[in-house]
Structure formats: C-alpha cells, structure tokens
Design a protein around this motif. Sequence first.
Motif, PDB file in Angstrom:
ATOM      1  N   LEU A  50      17.338  12.962   8.438  1.00  0.00           N
ATOM      2  CA  LEU A  50      16.939  14.136   7.677  1.00  0.00           C
ATOM      3  C   LEU A  50      15.871  13.755   6.669  1.00  0.00           C
ATOM      4  N   VAL A  51      15.025  14.699   6.338  1.00  0.00           N
ATOM      5  CA  VAL A  51      14.007  14.498   5.310  1.00  0.00           C
ATOM      6  C   VAL A  51      14.223  15.542   4.225  1.00  0.00           C
ATOM      7  N   LEU A  52      14.352  15.086   2.988  1.00  0.00           N
ATOM      8  CA  LEU A  52      14.550  15.978   1.846  1.00  0.00           C
ATOM      9  C   LEU A  52      13.302  15.947   0.975  1.00  0.00           C
ATOM     10  N   ASP A  53      12.663  17.085   0.842  1.00  0.00           N
ATOM     11  CA  ASP A  53      11.434  17.208   0.063  1.00  0.00           C
ATOM     12  C   ASP A  53      11.795  17.486  -1.398  1.00  0.00           C
ATOM     13  N   ALA A 103      24.392  17.375  -1.054  1.00  0.00           N
ATOM     14  CA  ALA A 103      24.753  16.047  -0.558  1.00  0.00           C
ATOM     15  C   ALA A 103      26.043  16.098   0.262  1.00  0.00           C
ATOM     16  N   ASP A 104      27.041  16.839  -0.215  1.00  0.00           N
ATOM     17  CA  ASP A 104      28.300  16.957   0.525  1.00  0.00           C
ATOM     18  C   ASP A 104      28.075  17.593   1.894  1.00  0.00           C
ATOM     19  N   ASN A 105      27.201  18.619   1.930  1.00  0.00           N
ATOM     20  CA  ASN A 105      26.945  19.286   3.193  1.00  0.00           C
ATOM     21  C   ASN A 105      26.230  18.364   4.173  1.00  0.00           C
ATOM     22  N   ILE A 106      25.312  17.556   3.665  1.00  0.00           N
ATOM     23  CA  ILE A 106      24.618  16.590   4.528  1.00  0.00           C
ATOM     24  C   ILE A 106      25.614  15.593   5.117  1.00  0.00           C
ATOM     25  N   VAL A 107      26.532  15.094   4.275  1.00  0.00           N
ATOM     26  CA  VAL A 107      27.551  14.158   4.757  1.00  0.00           C
ATOM     27  C   VAL A 107      28.404  14.822   5.836  1.00  0.00           C
ATOM     28  N   GLY A 139      30.201  12.314   8.443  1.00  0.00           N
ATOM     29  CA  GLY A 139      30.690  11.205   7.633  1.00  0.00           C
ATOM     30  C   GLY A 139      29.992   9.896   7.890  1.00  0.00           C
ATOM     31  N   GLY A 140      28.974   9.888   8.722  1.00  0.00           N
ATOM     32  CA  GLY A 140      28.263   8.637   9.014  1.00  0.00           C
ATOM     33  C   GLY A 140      26.844   8.897   9.451  1.00  0.00           C
ATOM     34  N   GLN A 141      26.176   7.887   9.900  1.00  0.00           N
ATOM     35  CA  GLN A 141      24.783   7.993  10.323  1.00  0.00           C
ATOM     36  C   GLN A 141      24.684   7.595  11.791  1.00  0.00           C
TER      37      GLN A 141
END
Length: 405
Positions: free
Chosen positions: A82-85, A247-251, A256-258
């Motif tokens: 993901l990219v966060l601007d 951040a929680d939503n991204i996780v 829970g991982g990458q």
Amino acid sequence: QFSDLSLTLVAECKCRKLYRPYGRVDRKRLKERLYQGCLENGVSFKECFAEDLKHFSPTTGSALHGYSEMACSDGTTLRGKLVLDATGHAKKFTAYDSNYNPGYQGAYGILADVDQHPFDLDEMLFMDWRDDHMAQQPVLSEKNSKLPTFLYAMPFGETSVFLEETSLVARPEVPFDELKERLKVRLEHLGINVKKVHEEEYCLIPMGSSLPQIPQRVLSIGGAAGMVHPSTGYMVARMLSAAPLLADNIVDQLEGGQPAIINDPLEFADSQGPSAKEPKAQDFTETGNVANEVSLSVWESIWPKERLNQRAFFNFGMEILLSMDLKQTREFFTAFFNLSDYHWQGFLSSRLSLPELVLFGVSLFKKSTWETRFYMVKNGVPGLIGMLKDIINDPPGEKVLERNK
C-alpha cells in the motif's frame, strides 16, 4: 500551551469569554515525538524525492498479492503493498477531480519578544475583528471591510507573545504581504514594539471544495485526504484521531501480516497452487490508480457516510462565510458564540452528527439578526441545494461496487 479564550467580536470592544482549553501545537516537538515512535517500531526512512508511482494487480487471485512501485530520485525503486500519501496539500499522488476549487485560510504570524503587550496572561485572544486601528488607513480599511481579517494572540509571558493576522477564508487568498501590513498597523495601534522575532509563520490552508476521488488505489491522510475542516481550517486533532483507525484498518486488510510481494510470474503461479495455469507475463497488470478491495475498505474507514454528510454541511458553511464582509462576519460570529457550548464547540471540533448539525443551523438562524437571516437565505440557497445533493448521493464506495458488478 493551553489557555482559556477571550473572543472580541465587534468594534465597540464587546468581549465574549469562551471557557474552553485551547492549545498551540509545538510543531518541532510533535514531529520529534512521531519520529521517535517510528524508530521504536522499526520504521525505515529513505531520504529522496518520490518521482513516479505505478500500481500492479494480479489477473487472478487476491488483491493482496498486488503491489505498488515507487520510482525515487536517487534511481532506486521501492515496492509495497500500500502507498499512503502524507504530502499535505501538495497532493503528490492523490487524485482530485478537476472541479477542485477551495477557499483559502491565510495567516501571517510571529512568536516574538516585545517590550510589553496588553493581553491577559491567563487568556488567549481567539478572534479580534476590530478595525479601529485602520482609521487613518482608508485604503487598508476598505480592503478589510470586504475581506476581513482578525488578530489571534497567545501570550507566553509579560514580554513574550504569539501574534497572528488571519483571513478565515477567502477565494482567492489574501496575500501574505497584505496580512503582514495589517498586522504591523494593528501592533502599532496597540503600542506593541517587537524586539525580536523567534518564529515567523506563513500559513496558507486550502479549505473545502471536493474531496479526493474516493476510492482510489493511493491512500492518504491529513491535507492530502481533505481532512481540513472546511469552515475553520482545523485539522491536527482530526488527523491524529484518524491515524489509529486508518492503521488498524490497514492491519485488518493485510490479515495481520504482509503477504509477500510476488515479482516473478512463476512465483505467482506457485502461490495459486498446483492447479494454476502456466504463468504468463500478463499475470500482473498495471492498473493505474484504480481502487481494489483493500484500498476501498481503507478509504471507507477514512470517509464513512456520516463523515461525508458532515463535510457537506461544513462546505455549505464555508461558502456562506466566503461571501460575507466585515459587518456580516461580526454579526455571524456574535450569533455563533451565543449558541449553546455543545453546539459551537461541537461544530468547531467536528463532533456533531448530521441531525445535530441541522439543529445547529436552525439555532444559528434563530440567534442571528434579521439582516443576517435575510443574507443567509439570499446567498445560501444554491449552496443548500448542493449540500442536499451531496448528502442524498450514495457513498462513493457503493458506486464503485455497483459499477464493478
């Protein structure tokens, strides 16, 4: 520093005390604290310019196996899920519609040592709309009557004070040179002699208008995500409260991982199991900034329907403020701060729901003078119709899902 507020609304020096803590953010210390938190959690930093961004998705399988590729100014490339601007109002990679036409809050301020100042040390001057200091400045006074500015003052001691001349919202913005001139004339009138300037602040904040295209592949936060309050210019509290949710939503979306970024079609085929077809170069396609399931979910956490409705109301308020001269602005804020603490504080802090905002609007109308009521009806109808259209529309994510069915 936190203090109570003292609000000056009209030229006759009628003051209204607002018993609410107010803080000025130490930008350097906030940045240091956030940076330290990153270091403690193993965040890596790279010093370069981000020059280009491409997005890739698998032709089959989970969107989690896609990736984004960033071209850097030092010739390297970075890949990530993901990219966060977070580039603020520069909006380097976040896409906006072509109809983006914000108002602008402009301010020029100084943190200075002075011989003396007239402000109470246990209070903060939040808005001083007086213009008697321009009595001998007809040209400046005429400009101010059309595009009013106010003084914002926070004392740190008998001879230390933060002073700022602010244009609440204008389109186009009030130039910095003019803001500096207005502050200079005001300080001379108040008998404030500046001995030393420790900090000089030039502030230009785009406010309101359209949000980013929601959803899109690029995620964003802060100014890039349109989080500035369209009627006040506030953003820091909104951004800091939104960050943990984002951040929680991204996780959650990454389960829970990458999941490994698969750069080789053979690896991709292996990841699909024994039944996978012979891998081809087109197993990954460049998709542009089109949202996938992951980014759609994250955008919905940033801008849920309730927040979108709230922002439509704030946009409506901004358009009203844009059209007001000095006299109308004074009358507006006299009525605004005569509302219940629950309503005016909730409006400034973005805590009111849409039904509460409707009650806020009705109460504000009742508190206003007949002249202000007539003005709001005359100039507010087009904006009101636009706001209702925005509220009635489906959330952007629902439209995207419908198109993809």
